[in-house]
Design a protein around this motif. Structure first.
Motif, PDB file in Angstrom:
ATOM      1  N   LYS A  72      19.273 -37.300  10.539  1.00 27.72           N
ATOM      2  CA  LYS A  72      18.793 -36.014  10.027  1.00 27.72           C
ATOM      3  C   LYS A  72      17.583 -35.524  10.807  1.00 27.72           C
ATOM      4  CE  LYS A  72      20.435 -36.674   5.269  1.00 27.72           C
ATOM      5  NZ  LYS A  72      20.017 -36.898   3.864  1.00 27.72           N
ATOM      6  N   GLU A  73      16.676 -36.455  11.108  1.00 30.54           N
ATOM      7  CA  GLU A  73      15.456 -36.085  11.833  1.00 30.54           C
ATOM      8  C   GLU A  73      15.790 -35.619  13.245  1.00 30.54           C
ATOM      9  OE1 GLU A  73      11.471 -38.510  12.822  1.00 30.54           O
ATOM     10  OE2 GLU A  73      12.097 -38.696  10.736  1.00 30.54           O
ATOM     11  N   GLY A  74      16.700 -36.345  13.911  1.00 26.75           N
ATOM     12  CA  GLY A  74      17.112 -35.958  15.258  1.00 26.75           C
ATOM     13  C   GLY A  74      17.789 -34.597  15.267  1.00 26.75           C
ATOM     14  N   LEU A  75      18.674 -34.372  14.283  1.00 26.02           N
ATOM     15  CA  LEU A  75      19.357 -33.082  14.187  1.00 26.02           C
ATOM     16  C   LEU A  75      18.375 -31.942  13.922  1.00 26.02           C
ATOM     17  CD1 LEU A  75      22.588 -33.963  12.156  1.00 26.02           C
ATOM     18  CD2 LEU A  75      22.450 -33.245  14.547  1.00 26.02           C
ATOM     19  N   GLN A  76      17.354 -32.234  13.120  1.00 20.89           N
ATOM     20  CA  GLN A  76      16.365 -31.200  12.807  1.00 20.89           C
ATOM     21  C   GLN A  76      15.588 -30.807  14.058  1.00 20.89           C
ATOM     22  OE1 GLN A  76      16.069 -29.410  10.119  1.00 20.89           O
ATOM     23  NE2 GLN A  76      14.386 -28.268  11.039  1.00 20.89           N
ATOM     24  N   VAL A  77      15.261 -31.803  14.899  1.00 19.54           N
ATOM     25  CA  VAL A  77      14.570 -31.528  16.163  1.00 19.54           C
ATOM     26  C   VAL A  77      15.428 -30.609  17.028  1.00 19.54           C
ATOM     27  CG1 VAL A  77      13.842 -32.564  18.361  1.00 19.54           C
ATOM     28  CG2 VAL A  77      13.154 -33.615  16.204  1.00 19.54           C
ATOM     29  N   TYR A  78      16.728 -30.942  17.135  1.00 23.90           N
ATOM     30  CA  TYR A  78      17.642 -30.151  17.956  1.00 23.90           C
ATOM     31  C   TYR A  78      17.815 -28.742  17.376  1.00 23.90           C
ATOM     32  CZ  TYR A  78      21.875 -28.659  20.355  1.00 23.90           C
ATOM     33  OH  TYR A  78      22.790 -27.949  21.096  1.00 23.90           O
ATOM     34  N   LYS A  79      18.063 -28.699  16.057  1.00 22.87           N
ATOM     35  CA  LYS A  79      18.366 -27.422  15.419  1.00 22.87           C
ATOM     36  C   LYS A  79      17.177 -26.474  15.450  1.00 22.87           C
ATOM     37  CE  LYS A  79      20.660 -25.596  11.312  1.00 22.87           C
ATOM     38  NZ  LYS A  79      21.225 -25.919   9.983  1.00 22.87           N
TER      39      LYS A  79
ATOM     40  N   SER B  85      18.142 -34.531  24.361  1.00 21.94           N
ATOM     41  CA  SER B  85      17.365 -35.714  24.764  1.00 21.94           C
ATOM     42  C   SER B  85      16.254 -35.994  23.763  1.00 21.94           C
ATOM     43  CB  SER B  85      16.778 -35.486  26.161  1.00 21.94           C
ATOM     44  OG  SER B  85      15.938 -36.560  26.529  1.00 21.94           O
ATOM     45  N   MET B  86      15.559 -34.942  23.322  1.00 22.37           N
ATOM     46  CA  MET B  86      14.489 -35.114  22.334  1.00 22.37           C
ATOM     47  C   MET B  86      15.046 -35.631  21.006  1.00 22.37           C
ATOM     48  SD  MET B  86      12.136 -31.726  22.936  1.00 22.37           S
ATOM     49  CE  MET B  86      11.220 -31.998  21.408  1.00 22.37           C
ATOM     50  N   ALA B  87      16.207 -35.108  20.609  1.00 16.41           N
ATOM     51  CA  ALA B  87      16.831 -35.535  19.351  1.00 16.41           C
ATOM     52  C   ALA B  87      17.222 -37.011  19.415  1.00 16.41           C
ATOM     53  CB  ALA B  87      18.050 -34.677  19.059  1.00 16.41           C
ATOM     54  N   THR B  88      17.784 -37.412  20.555  1.00 15.87           N
ATOM     55  CA  THR B  88      18.166 -38.817  20.730  1.00 15.87           C
ATOM     56  C   THR B  88      16.932 -39.711  20.725  1.00 15.87           C
ATOM     57  OG1 THR B  88      20.073 -38.126  22.054  1.00 15.87           O
ATOM     58  CG2 THR B  88      19.433 -40.435  22.203  1.00 15.87           C
ATOM     59  N   GLN B  89      15.881 -39.247  21.377  1.00 13.61           N
ATOM     60  CA  GLN B  89      14.627 -40.006  21.410  1.00 13.61           C
ATOM     61  C   GLN B  89      14.051 -40.154  19.996  1.00 13.61           C
ATOM     62  OE1 GLN B  89      11.782 -38.288  24.084  1.00 13.61           O
ATOM     63  NE2 GLN B  89      10.587 -40.147  24.245  1.00 13.61           N
ATOM     64  N   THR B  90      14.091 -39.075  19.220  1.00 17.60           N
ATOM     65  CA  THR B  90      13.614 -39.115  17.831  1.00 17.60           C
ATOM     66  C   THR B  90      14.441 -40.098  17.016  1.00 17.60           C
ATOM     67  OG1 THR B  90      12.880 -36.811  17.949  1.00 17.60           O
ATOM     68  CG2 THR B  90      13.229 -37.723  15.749  1.00 17.60           C
ATOM     69  N   PHE B  91      15.745 -40.048  17.216  1.00 20.76           N
ATOM     70  CA  PHE B  91      16.643 -40.977  16.516  1.00 20.76           C
ATOM     71  C   PHE B  91      16.329 -42.419  16.899  1.00 20.76           C
ATOM     72  CE2 PHE B  91      20.438 -43.634  16.818  1.00 20.76           C
ATOM     73  CZ  PHE B  91      20.885 -43.623  15.503  1.00 20.76           C
ATOM     74  N   MET B  92      16.202 -42.673  18.192  1.00 21.96           N
ATOM     75  CA  MET B  92      15.957 -44.040  18.680  1.00 21.96           C
ATOM     76  C   MET B  92      14.639 -44.595  18.134  1.00 21.96           C
ATOM     77  SD  MET B  92      18.457 -45.022  20.697  1.00 21.96           S
ATOM     78  CE  MET B  92      19.767 -44.407  21.748  1.00 21.96           C
ATOM     79  N   LYS B  93      13.659 -43.728  18.009  1.00 22.79           N
ATOM     80  CA  LYS B  93      12.333 -44.169  17.549  1.00 22.79           C
ATOM     81  C   LYS B  93      12.387 -44.670  16.110  1.00 22.79           C
ATOM     82  CE  LYS B  93       7.527 -42.565  17.281  1.00 22.79           C
ATOM     83  NZ  LYS B  93       6.616 -41.415  17.477  1.00 22.79           N
TER      84      LYS B  93
ATOM     85  N   ARG C 146      25.227 -34.696  32.328  1.00 20.47           N
ATOM     86  CA  ARG C 146      23.798 -35.002  32.415  1.00 20.47           C
ATOM     87  C   ARG C 146      23.262 -35.503  31.066  1.00 20.47           C
ATOM     88  NH1 ARG C 146      23.563 -30.305  35.898  1.00 20.47           N
ATOM     89  NH2 ARG C 146      22.956 -28.988  34.124  1.00 20.47           N
ATOM     90  N   SER C 147      23.730 -34.894  29.957  1.00 20.98           N
ATOM     91  CA  SER C 147      23.302 -35.334  28.626  1.00 20.98           C
ATOM     92  C   SER C 147      23.719 -36.773  28.374  1.00 20.98           C
ATOM     93  CB  SER C 147      23.902 -34.429  27.537  1.00 20.98           C
ATOM     94  OG  SER C 147      23.347 -33.141  27.599  1.00 20.98           O
ATOM     95  N   ASN C 148      24.930 -37.108  28.793  1.00 27.88           N
ATOM     96  CA  ASN C 148      25.414 -38.479  28.598  1.00 27.88           C
ATOM     97  C   ASN C 148      24.597 -39.475  29.407  1.00 27.88           C
ATOM     98  OD1 ASN C 148      27.576 -40.366  27.551  1.00 27.88           O
ATOM     99  ND2 ASN C 148      27.832 -40.664  29.751  1.00 27.88           N
ATOM    100  N   GLU C 149      24.263 -39.095  30.632  1.00 26.09           N
ATOM    101  CA  GLU C 149      23.437 -39.980  31.467  1.00 26.09           C
ATOM    102  C   GLU C 149      22.089 -40.263  30.810  1.00 26.09           C
ATOM    103  OE1 GLU C 149      22.988 -38.266  35.307  1.00 26.09           O
ATOM    104  OE2 GLU C 149      24.971 -38.897  36.018  1.00 26.09           O
ATOM    105  N   GLU C 150      21.466 -39.216  30.241  1.00 27.50           N
ATOM    106  CA  GLU C 150      20.178 -39.377  29.576  1.00 27.50           C
ATOM    107  C   GLU C 150      20.326 -40.215  28.304  1.00 27.50           C
ATOM    108  OE1 GLU C 150      16.209 -39.122  28.376  1.00 27.50           O
ATOM    109  OE2 GLU C 150      17.194 -38.950  30.322  1.00 27.50           O
ATOM    110  N   ARG C 151      21.399 -39.991  27.568  1.00 30.57           N
ATOM    111  CA  ARG C 151      21.644 -40.755  26.345  1.00 30.57           C
ATOM    112  C   ARG C 151      21.837 -42.237  26.666  1.00 30.57           C
ATOM    113  NH1 ARG C 151      24.887 -37.343  24.314  1.00 30.57           N
ATOM    114  NH2 ARG C 151      26.796 -38.178  25.199  1.00 30.57           N
ATOM    115  N   MET C 152      22.589 -42.514  27.721  1.00 33.35           N
ATOM    116  CA  MET C 152      22.821 -43.912  28.130  1.00 33.35           C
ATOM    117  C   MET C 152      21.518 -44.568  28.568  1.00 33.35           C
ATOM    118  SD  MET C 152      26.072 -44.400  27.669  1.00 33.35           S
ATOM    119  CE  MET C 152      26.760 -45.671  28.708  1.00 33.35           C
ATOM    120  N   ARG C 153      20.675 -43.791  29.249  1.00 31.05           N
ATOM    121  CA  ARG C 153      19.382 -44.339  29.684  1.00 31.05           C
ATOM    122  C   ARG C 153      18.523 -44.710  28.473  1.00 31.05           C
ATOM    123  NH1 ARG C 153      14.319 -43.271  30.033  1.00 31.05           N
ATOM    124  NH2 ARG C 153      14.550 -41.276  28.951  1.00 31.05           N
ATOM    125  N   GLN C 154      18.480 -43.810  27.475  1.00 30.98           N
ATOM    126  CA  GLN C 154      17.682 -44.082  26.277  1.00 30.98           C
ATOM    127  C   GLN C 154      18.243 -45.268  25.498  1.00 30.98           C
ATOM    128  OE1 GLN C 154      16.561 -40.770  23.802  1.00 30.98           O
ATOM    129  NE2 GLN C 154      16.397 -39.375  25.515  1.00 30.98           N
TER     130      GLN C 154
END
Length: 630
Positions: free
Chosen positions: A322-329, A355-363, A515-523
């Motif tokens: 939810k937090e990641g989606l909120q960042v994106y939305k 990328s920010m949403a994924t980072q928020t989720f990962m955190k 490019r999004s997938n590459e960043e997601r895989m890196r995170q």
């Protein structure tokens, strides 16, 4: 908080219950917490130490009678004085051994909760650390019955107490009103040496020796990180009971010096609370732990650390999505205010926010072993992205239609007046239409729906064009046929342009997804490495404590116990290696599944791309054929 509040109270039926207002305070704390809990017999001055840790003279209730003042567990959250971005949570517990209660099970539950919730446990006692003092800490011998590490799915008969050292708090024994000289064999001893001497095991196998050794073995085994502070009388003995009412100037310098050392030690050496696999506990996570542990104990069940982590992971991972989606939305909603935009601008912001949403989720997320929650985040972001692309196209379509409407106003008026219904009218119509298209292309060349809207506009105008063409008496029938075929070719050319623009946009979207997938895989890789590192460090700390314990046993002549520990440590190493291997495998599967989803998505877009290319080729073939006829 400007004052403490009750966190855990005793209900009308004698069961522990959580105060919702206190949980709400914890849920607002997003930063890591250092949790210091104090336990000990009633009327031993625990609350005074907690007030000093809060750097206040008053706060936690202090009493001057033999009646236990603190009931349940009280909490005080303050800014950590030495660790920026961290909250210090102080837990003052109900005094143990209160004769009025006469309920040893209640005392055991309070002690277990203090152990489960804290990162530093302070045991407060008075006088000396003699056999009686150690026996009064009987609750430590009951921990194996009151706390489980592994879930109920595991072997219920298995002894997992060797795992306790991974999760249990550091231990401080605060000895109040200490009047003895600290000497061992006639030599001065430090406070820690005094503690270790008091915990020294006896040789022998008699029942009496085993009863003597049991609490000492438990303390050594469960709390390898232990420290001692011996506090002298703060003032004249007759004034000790009214300690809270004394002015600090009336307290002895020796007492204040030890108190300051104690506080500084707690401030600098107490670590942030961690869960299994080194997961950092925030105030929000602590609130969930309090609720889970208290509910479990109140139901008569045994709290399980692994189950707590699993339950916490579900709560936190859902919240992380939810937090990641909120960042994106929220970011895309701001961008929407600027619609319509070029596709590259929308795609670029999508990649950044994704990328920010994924980072928020990962955190916030942890133990997403099958990647279920990350998959949910990806799918929801992709749905939202498609929705924003559609809204951008709609905004672009409206702008293009408005532009064409404005540019063709003069032509519309001429049509109403019958301006083109005369010899040579068709050429006049075509000239006006050509000017409209030229101006339109100059003004709408970057709109995502520019070609589509123009295609639709030309189709609409072709109906009027045919009528004007057939009515134009200046043209011969042969000329009319040629012009009609030319118009068809123009319409086909525009249709091809519209298809080519869709193809270009699809390719641009595919590149954005790559490019999004590459960043997601890196995170994901960073997250994996960090979690495995924490898991390894946790295991290494536990192994180091076991090695120290074994060396201590050998030094004191307990070879048989040390040999048993060797076998235990080998099994411990095997379990840790297996756990790390399993975690690495889980992460590898997550990466593979994420890649598979990406490949499936790309395959669908590639199929769409091929279909569009085939349609363009067929149109080009028709166009070429038309040119030959002309």
């Amino acid at each position: 908080m400007d004052k403490p509040v009750c966190l855990i109270d005793t209900g009308s039926e004698g069961k522990l219950c959580v105060q919702e207002s206190a949980l709400q305070i914890l849920q607002q704390i997003q930063e890591p917490v250092v949790v210091v809990a104090v336990v000990g017999l009633y009327r031993t001055g625990k609350s005074y130490l907690m007030n000093r840790l809060a750097r206040k003279q008053t706060g936690f209730a202090l009493g001057s009678t033999i009646e236990s003042k603190t009931k349940g567990i009280w909490m005080w959250c303050v800014s950590h004085p030495t660790k920026a971005g961290t909250t210090l949570v102080l837990l003052d517990t109900e005094g143990l051994g209160d004769v009025e209660k006469g309920d040893s099970k209640h005392d055991t539950n309070i002690f277990c909760l203090a152990v489960l919730l804290s990162s530093t446990l302070v045991y407060n006692s008075r006088g000396t650390i003699d056999n009686r003092a150690v026996e009064e800490l009987q609750y430590v011998t009951e921990l194996t019955e009151c706390i489980k590490v592994k879930s109920s799915d595991a072997d219920e008969d298995a002894d997992d107490s060797s795992e306790f050292v991974k999760f249990f708090p550091s231990f401080i024994w605060a000895v109040r009103d200490f009047t003895l000289e600290r000497k061992i064999d006639g030599k001065d001893a430090t406070e820690n040496e005094y503690l270790e001497f008091a915990l020294k095991l006896k040789h022998g196998t008699s029942k009496k020796v085993m009863e003597f050794n049991l609490p000492r073995e438990c303390i050594q085994k469960f709390f390898p990180s232990r420290t001692c502070f011996t506090f002298p009388f703060p003032t004249a003995p007759e004034n000790v009971s009214r300690l809270e009412s004394l002015d600090p100037a009336d307290l002895s310098s020796e007492f204040l010096e030890v108190t300051d050392r104690f506080c500084n030690f707690v401030f600098h050496e107490s670590h942030v609370k961690k869960l299994k696999d080194g997961i950092t506990v925030t105030g929000r996570v602590l609130s969930h732990l309090v609720k889970m542990y208290v509910d479990t104990i109140s139901s008569g069940a045994v709290p399980c650390l692994e189950n707590a982590v699993i339950a916490m992971s579900m709560i936190e991972n859902e919240a992380a999505v939810k937090e990641g989606l909120q960042v994106y939305k929220s970011g895309m909603e701001k961008l929407k205010d600027s619609f319509p935009l070029e596709l590259k601008d929308v795609s670029s912001e999508h990649q950044r926010l994704s990328s920010m949403a994924t980072q928020t989720f990962m955190k916030r997320s942890f133990r997403d072993t099958d990647g279920k929650y990350l998959k949910s985040l990806e799918e929801n972001i992709n749905k939202l992205f498609d929705g924003y692309l559609c809204q951008n196209e709609q905004a672009s379509k409206r702008r293009c239609e408005e532009l064409l409407s404005s540019l063709s106003e003069t032509m519309t008026e001429k049509l109403k007046q019958g301006f083109y219904a005369k010899p040579g009218g068709y050429d006049l119509f075509c000239k006006d239409l050509e000017d409209i298209v030229k101006n339109y292309k100059n003004q709408a060349n970057k709109e995502v729906k520019a070609e589509d809207v123009l295609e639709e506009f030309l189709k609409q105008k072709s109906v009027e064009s045919k009528a004007i063409l057939q009515a134009d008496k200046k043209l011969t029938e042969k000329e009319k046929i040629i012009k009609e075929e030319t118009e068809k070719a123009t319409l086909l050319k525009q249709e091809i342009k519209a298809k080519e623009e869709k193809q270009r946009q699809l390719e641009e979207k595919m590149e954005a997804e790559r490019r999004s997938n590459e960043e997601r895989m890196r995170q994901m890789k960073v997250k994996m490495d960090e979690e495995i590192r924490l898991q390894r460090e946790e295991a290494e700390r536990a192994m180091d404590s076991k090695l120290r314990e074994q060396a201590d046993l050998l030094e004191k002549g307990f070879k048989e116990k040390a040999d048993r520990m060797s076998q235990e440590m080998e099994e411990f190493k095997r379990q840790n290696a297996e756990a790390e291997s399993n975690r690495a495998r889980e992460f590898a599967e997550m990466l593979e599944n994420s890649n598979k989803r990406h490949e499936e998505s790309m395959a669908m877009m590639m199929q769409q791309s091929r279909q569009q290319m085939e349609a363009i080729q067929r149109m080009n073939a028709r166009s070429s054929g038309g040119c030959c006829i002309l």
